[in-house]
Design a protein around this motif. Structure first.
Motif, PDB file in Angstrom:
ATOM      1  N   ARG A   1     163.170  -4.776  78.425  1.00 52.50           N
ATOM      2  CA  ARG A   1     162.092  -3.960  77.842  1.00 52.50           C
ATOM      3  C   ARG A   1     162.575  -3.205  76.610  1.00 52.50           C
ATOM      4  O   ARG A   1     161.778  -2.890  75.721  1.00 52.50           O
TER       5      ARG A   1
ATOM      6  N   MET B   1     156.802  -7.202  83.956  1.00 51.40           N
ATOM      7  CA  MET B   1     157.668  -7.330  85.125  1.00 51.40           C
ATOM      8  C   MET B   1     157.246  -8.500  86.002  1.00 51.40           C
ATOM      9  O   MET B   1     158.087  -9.269  86.492  1.00 51.40           O
TER      10      MET B   1
ATOM     11  N   GLU C   1     163.697  -7.241  83.603  1.00 54.06           N
ATOM     12  CA  GLU C   1     162.733  -6.925  82.549  1.00 54.06           C
ATOM     13  C   GLU C   1     162.597  -5.416  82.369  1.00 54.06           C
ATOM     14  O   GLU C   1     162.607  -4.917  81.242  1.00 54.06           O
ATOM     15  N   ARG C   2     162.504  -4.706  83.506  1.00 53.66           N
ATOM     16  CA  ARG C   2     162.224  -3.271  83.441  1.00 53.66           C
ATOM     17  C   ARG C   2     163.368  -2.474  82.847  1.00 53.66           C
ATOM     18  O   ARG C   2     163.160  -1.573  82.010  1.00 53.66           O
TER      19      ARG C   2
ATOM     20  N   ALA D   1     162.102  -8.991  87.908  1.00 48.72           N
ATOM     21  CA  ALA D   1     161.308  -7.826  87.523  1.00 48.72           C
ATOM     22  C   ALA D   1     162.206  -6.669  87.093  1.00 48.72           C
ATOM     23  O   ALA D   1     161.916  -5.968  86.111  1.00 48.72           O
ATOM     24  N   LEU D   2     163.311  -6.466  87.800  1.00 56.22           N
ATOM     25  CA  LEU D   2     164.236  -5.384  87.454  1.00 56.22           C
ATOM     26  C   LEU D   2     164.946  -5.663  86.129  1.00 56.22           C
ATOM     27  O   LEU D   2     165.193  -4.734  85.335  1.00 56.22           O
TER      28      LEU D   2
ATOM     29  N   GLY E   1     153.302  -2.892  81.070  1.00 53.26           N
ATOM     30  CA  GLY E   1     154.624  -2.843  81.681  1.00 53.26           C
ATOM     31  C   GLY E   1     154.698  -3.620  82.977  1.00 53.26           C
ATOM     32  O   GLY E   1     155.620  -4.410  83.200  1.00 53.26           O
ATOM     33  N   ARG E   2     153.712  -3.419  83.841  1.00 53.28           N
ATOM     34  CA  ARG E   2     153.721  -4.135  85.125  1.00 53.28           C
ATOM     35  C   ARG E   2     153.529  -5.635  84.937  1.00 53.28           C
ATOM     36  O   ARG E   2     154.130  -6.448  85.646  1.00 53.28           O
TER      37      ARG E   2
END
Length: 293
Positions: free
Chosen positions: A84, A189, A79-80, A76-77, A185-186
């Motif tokens: 992204r 992630m 991607e964020r 997830a991090l 966005g979520r």
């Protein structure tokens, strides 16, 4: 007959490992529309995390579960804070970024844990059973059953849940998904996090067979990408069947086709890719994209 059954079952076991990575690649693609070439390196990093938990006395199953959680957060991090910036730009740039990420993670793993072979315990007992004259390890059976379970769960996720439908909507058209009120966005992630968690399971399955090294998943990643092309990016079931086909056919070709043998069996998936792309470019189980103008 015993030799044939042995080759088929060993091929299914090897194909299950390819399938685990292929499913993670499909998961990222369904969520973001990208191909993550760093998936193998992320799986290796997860295996090292589980290994570190084992070193401090954490039981094996709990160590793997903790590694899965850590991997979800890590994915997830990634991607964020990294992907992204490139996901909605030039796809070629994003591919290059994932290749660079593969190199970076492999180097970091070697720097922290060294490039030496490390022993990783198996989830399954080191025993064998006799099936129609073939000696089959419990590890092979267990690995195959785990992949079947994951495949079913992913198929249900994408087809029968709101989360799966939302992930697919974001991958197809993020602008329309955002206008529909989806938290794009979520969801991105979550997609990367789930893929990283799945990679952690793949790393835990393959590490006992190959020993734990930073480049442990490099060859498996090649086969996984072949399975993705053969099975189709839109079908978790398809990539698993394609991975099993690759594992079984390369084993059979190595023994029964002298021209190929064990040295050239890696050519088998590429021959399959060539044939399938000529006949069905979207893969055996993939859906053809229809563009309306």
């Amino acid at each position: 007959m015993g030799t044939f059954i042995q080759l088929v079952i060993d091929g299914l076991s090897a194909g299950s490992i390819y399938a685990a990575l292929a499913l993670a690649i499909v998961l990222v693609n369904q969520a973001t529309g990208l191909i993550n070439f760093a998936q193998g390196a992320m799986a290796v990093l997860s295996a090292y995390v589980a290994y570190s938990f084992l070193r401090i006395g954490v039981p094996l199953v709990l160590a793997i579960l903790l590694a899965v959680v850590v991997s979800f957060i890590f994915g997830a991090l990634i991607e964020r804070f990294l992907m992204r910036r490139f996901e909605r730009g030039d796809p070629d740039t994003a591919v290059v970024v994932t290749i660079g990420l593969l190199t970076l993670i492999t180097g970091i793993a070697g720097w922290i844990w060294s490039f030496n072979n490390l022993q990783f315990p198996s989830l399954f007992p080191v025993q064998s059973v006799n099936i129609l004259g073939a000696v089959v390890s419990v590890r092979s059976i267990g690995t195959t059953l785990v992949i079947v379970g994951i495949m079913i769960l992913l198929q249900l996720l994408f087809i029968g849940t709101k989360l799966g439908l939302a992930l697919r909507a974001v991958a197809v058209n993020p602008q329309s998904a955002a206008f529909s009120g989806l938290p794009v966005g979520r969801l991105l992630m979550v997609g990367w996090g789930l893929a990283a968690a799945l990679g952690a399971i793949a790393g835990a399955l393959v590490a006992p067979s190959l020993t734990l090294t930073p480049g442990m998943m490099d060859a498996a990643l090649v086969y996984a990408l072949a399975a993705v092309i053969l099975g189709g990016l839109s079908s978790p079931l398809g990539v698993v069947i394609a991975a099993w086909m690759i594992g079984v056919l390369e084993n059979l070709a190595a023994v029964y086709i002298p021209l190929i043998g064990f040295d050239l069996k890696i050519a088998v998936p590429f021959i399959l890719i060539f044939v399938v792309l000529l006949v069905r470019p979207q893969g055996l189980f993939g859906r053809k994209d229809v563009v309306r103008v």
